[in-house]
Design an enzyme around this catalytic site. Structure first.
Site, PDB file in Angstrom:
ATOM      1  N   GLY A 121       2.393  -1.198  -1.224  1.00 27.58           N
ATOM      2  CA  GLY A 121       1.689  -2.377  -0.423  1.00 27.58           C
ATOM      3  C   GLY A 121       1.861  -2.361   0.767  1.00 27.58           C
ATOM      4  O   GLY A 121       1.430  -3.330   1.570  1.00 27.58           O
ATOM      5  N   GLU A 173       7.001   3.137  -3.370  1.00 28.37           N
ATOM      6  CA  GLU A 173       5.682   4.211  -3.803  1.00 28.37           C
ATOM      7  C   GLU A 173       4.751   3.605  -3.197  1.00 28.37           C
ATOM      8  O   GLU A 173       3.626   3.198  -3.778  1.00 28.37           O
ATOM      9  CB  GLU A 173       5.620   3.969  -5.450  1.00 28.37           C
ATOM     10  CG  GLU A 173       5.708   2.486  -5.989  1.00 28.37           C
ATOM     11  CD  GLU A 173       5.702   2.696  -7.555  1.00 28.37           C
ATOM     12  OE1 GLU A 173       5.987   3.369  -7.988  1.00 28.37           O
ATOM     13  OE2 GLU A 173       5.107   1.383  -7.944  1.00 28.37           O
ATOM     14  N   GLY A 187       1.076   4.055  -1.101  1.00 28.06           N
ATOM     15  CA  GLY A 187      -0.232   4.567  -1.210  1.00 28.06           C
ATOM     16  C   GLY A 187      -0.942   4.819   0.054  1.00 28.06           C
ATOM     17  O   GLY A 187      -1.071   5.683   0.940  1.00 28.06           O
ATOM     18  N   ARG A 188      -1.530   3.615   0.251  1.00 21.71           N
ATOM     19  CA  ARG A 188      -2.613   3.423   1.199  1.00 21.71           C
ATOM     20  C   ARG A 188      -2.186   3.793   2.776  1.00 21.71           C
ATOM     21  O   ARG A 188      -2.411   4.489   3.576  1.00 21.71           O
ATOM     22  CB  ARG A 188      -2.972   1.821   1.445  1.00 21.71           C
ATOM     23  CG  ARG A 188      -4.194   1.376   2.323  1.00 21.71           C
ATOM     24  CD  ARG A 188      -4.386   0.316   2.640  1.00 21.71           C
ATOM     25  NE  ARG A 188      -4.801  -0.354   1.288  1.00 21.71           N
ATOM     26  CZ  ARG A 188      -6.162  -0.693   0.665  1.00 21.71           C
ATOM     27  NH1 ARG A 188      -7.186  -0.048   1.342  1.00 21.71           N
ATOM     28  NH2 ARG A 188      -6.140  -1.076  -0.583  1.00 21.71           N
ATOM     29  N   CYS A 210     -30.162   0.868  -2.246  1.00 22.96           N
ATOM     30  CA  CYS A 210     -30.916  -0.185  -2.251  1.00 22.96           C
ATOM     31  C   CYS A 210     -30.312  -1.470  -2.610  1.00 22.96           C
ATOM     32  O   CYS A 210     -30.658  -2.243  -3.534  1.00 22.96           O
ATOM     33  CB  CYS A 210     -32.213  -0.061  -3.088  1.00 22.96           C
ATOM     34  SG  CYS A 210     -32.938   1.668  -2.872  1.00 22.96           S
TER      35      CYS A 210
HETATM   36  C1  LIG Z   1      -1.360   0.416  -6.344  1.00 23.35           C
HETATM   37  C2  LIG Z   1       0.108   0.567  -6.323  1.00 23.35           C
HETATM   38  C3  LIG Z   1       0.865   1.178  -5.553  1.00 23.35           C
HETATM   39  C4  LIG Z   1       0.484   1.588  -4.113  1.00 23.35           C
HETATM   40  O1  LIG Z   1      -0.022   0.493  -3.179  1.00 23.35           O
HETATM   41  P1  LIG Z   1      -0.497   0.889  -1.859  1.00 23.35           P
HETATM   42  O2  LIG Z   1      -1.074  -0.756  -1.450  1.00 23.35           O
HETATM   43  O3  LIG Z   1      -1.367   1.682  -1.817  1.00 23.35           O
HETATM   44  O4  LIG Z   1       0.575   1.059  -1.167  1.00 23.35           O
HETATM   45  C5  LIG Z   1       2.265   1.107  -5.864  1.00 23.35           C
HETATM   46  N1  LIG Z   1       2.673   0.770  -7.019  1.00 23.35           N
HETATM   47  C6  LIG Z   1       1.930   0.296  -7.920  1.00 23.35           C
HETATM   48  C7  LIG Z   1       2.358  -0.338  -9.178  1.00 23.35           C
HETATM   49  C8  LIG Z   1       0.678  -0.040  -7.760  1.00 23.35           C
HETATM   50  O5  LIG Z   1      -0.164  -0.247  -8.530  1.00 23.35           O
END
Ligand SMILES: *Cc1c(COP(=O)(O)O)cnc(C)c1O
Length: 395
Positions: A233, A267, A269-270, A345
């Site tokens: 997050g 953990e 991601g973004r 479209c």
């Molecule tokens: C989506 C998600 C993440 C990664 O979130 P980001 O906003 O991409 O950092 C980590 N853990 C869980 C359980 C998620 O669903």
């Protein structure tokens, strides 16, 4: 925004017929992941949330720096095990099927493969126990908890997955239905993922709450050497592409929180992969409608759904192309706001709204940045049957 010289060079080399295309700058990703790792205390484990971008070359690059990968489906599990073999995998996400659990247990080993399951309910825990017993293995589990507030202002702004009714995780009062754990399960600690798009202070506040709740809960339920997965997050600011998440401050906060004998794990991601991705395209037409300017580009949100999903303007750089062959005047705008739409479209196919450009003409190239996470892999690519983008990697 400003595109790096190597991305501009590639765009020019590809030319109008070579786009739309995605470019993943693996050298930039490698440096960024190394910097994240360096900002975190050694004791904090850094897993990458594969759902942000599962591209195999991206995973291979991250495998050099991340301690493991968080996967949220059987598909991600098999793909990640093949792309980055021998790395620890944490299997999370709602609605795991018995078949997926069996496949994950198949990959389980103490050092690598599926080393942790993030369990979302007491029912799921019972299913996992059954699958583990059938496989003759033990499943190492973190229970995913959805703690109640209070939350500070920043957290409140970003709260989407926790702290309120949600299909994710368990209320703290539900955890008791998971203890004592069934025989083929070993409880290792707790997991919480609150929201996407939170700053370092908000995430540290949430981490503090999880850890203080978790320490007591683990002590009461005989979980020794507890693990706390703090989720992802970490914010990416799409309005300020140069301002990254405060990894250094976050790392210092985690260092203050960590205690010997405990494991903290994150953990993200973004915030790991967003910056390494570029979506290159070209302007097909520039027109005026009811007083506003519109540029129509090749491709659109069926390739890059991020701005539609998040309701923002995707930052971009214009790469001017001087050639203009046709005998009629070149459509374009200069020094004014323009909305950049794609080829679909639907009025929702907008990549950026009323953004001021110094010049944008039919035939110019456009490089959309921050396109390395939740971009291609969340896009509705089959809609309207346009060709898919090409993929390129800068090593
Ligand atoms: C989506 C998600 C993440 C990664 O979130 P980001 O906003 O991409 O950092 C980590 N853990 C869980 C359980 C998620 O669903």
């Amino acid at each position: 925004m400003i595109a790096p010289e190597r991305v501009i060079e590639l765009a020019r080399k590809l030319g109008p017929d070579g786009v739309p295309a995605y470019v993943y700058d693996l050298a930039a990703l490698d440096a960024h992941a190394a910097a994240i790792r360096a900002a975190l205390p050694r004791a904090v484990q850094f897993y990458y949330a594969v759902k942000a971008n599962p591209d195999a070359a991206v995973l291979r690059t991250l495998a050099r720096h991340a301690d493991g990968f968080e996967v949220s489906s059987g598909g991600e599990l098999a793909h990640t095990a093949a792309a980055a073999p021998g790395r620890p995998l944490a299997f999370g996400g709602p609605g795991k099927t018995p078949a997926e659990m069996a496949a994950a247990l198949e990959l389980a080993s103490p050092a690598a493969g599926t080393s942790r399951f993030h369990v979302e309910s007491a029912h799921e825990l019972a299913l996992l126990d059954e699958a583990a017993r059938a496989a003759g293995r033990r499943a190492d589990v973190l229970l995913r908890v959805n703690l109640p507030g209070p939350f500070d202002q920043e957290e409140q702004a970003a709260l989407v997955m926790g702290g309120k009714p949600s299909p994710f995780g368990m209320d703290s009062s539900q955890l008791r239905r998971c203890t004592p754990p069934p025989t083929s399960v070993r409880l290792r600690g707790l997991h919480a993922h609150l929201a996407s798009g939170v700053g370092a202070d908000g995430l540290l506040a949430a981490a503090g709450r999880l850890v203080s709740f978790g320490r007591q809960w683990c002590a009461e339920h005989g979980v020794t050497d507890p693990e706390f997965n703090l989720g992802g997050g970490m914010a990416v600011d799409y309005t300020r592409p140069d301002a990254g998440f405060d990894w250094a401050g976050y790392g210092r906060g985690l260092a203050a929180l960590a205690r010997p004998g405990e494991t903290l794990r994150i953990e993200p991601g973004r915030a790991v992969t967003a910056y390494c991705g570029w979506y290159l395209t070209r302007v097909l037409d520039v027109k005026h409608s009811h007083g506003e300017a519109f540029a129509v580009v090749a491709g659109g949100t069926h390739h890059l759904r991020t701005p539609a999903a998040k309701g923002h303007d995707q930052p971009f750089a214009v790469i001017g192309v001087e050639d203009w062959m046709p005998s009629w005047p070149r459509p374009g705008v200069s020094g004014r706001a323009v909305t950049i739409a794609g080829q679909l479209c639907t009025p929702k196919d907008v990549l950026a709204r009323r953004v001021r450009v110094s010049r944008l003409r039919a035939g110019d190239l456009v490089a959309f940045g921050l396109a390395g996470a939740y971009a291609w892999n969340i896009s509705h690519q089959g809609f309207l049957m346009h060709p898919p983008p090409a993929f390129h990697y800068l090593a």
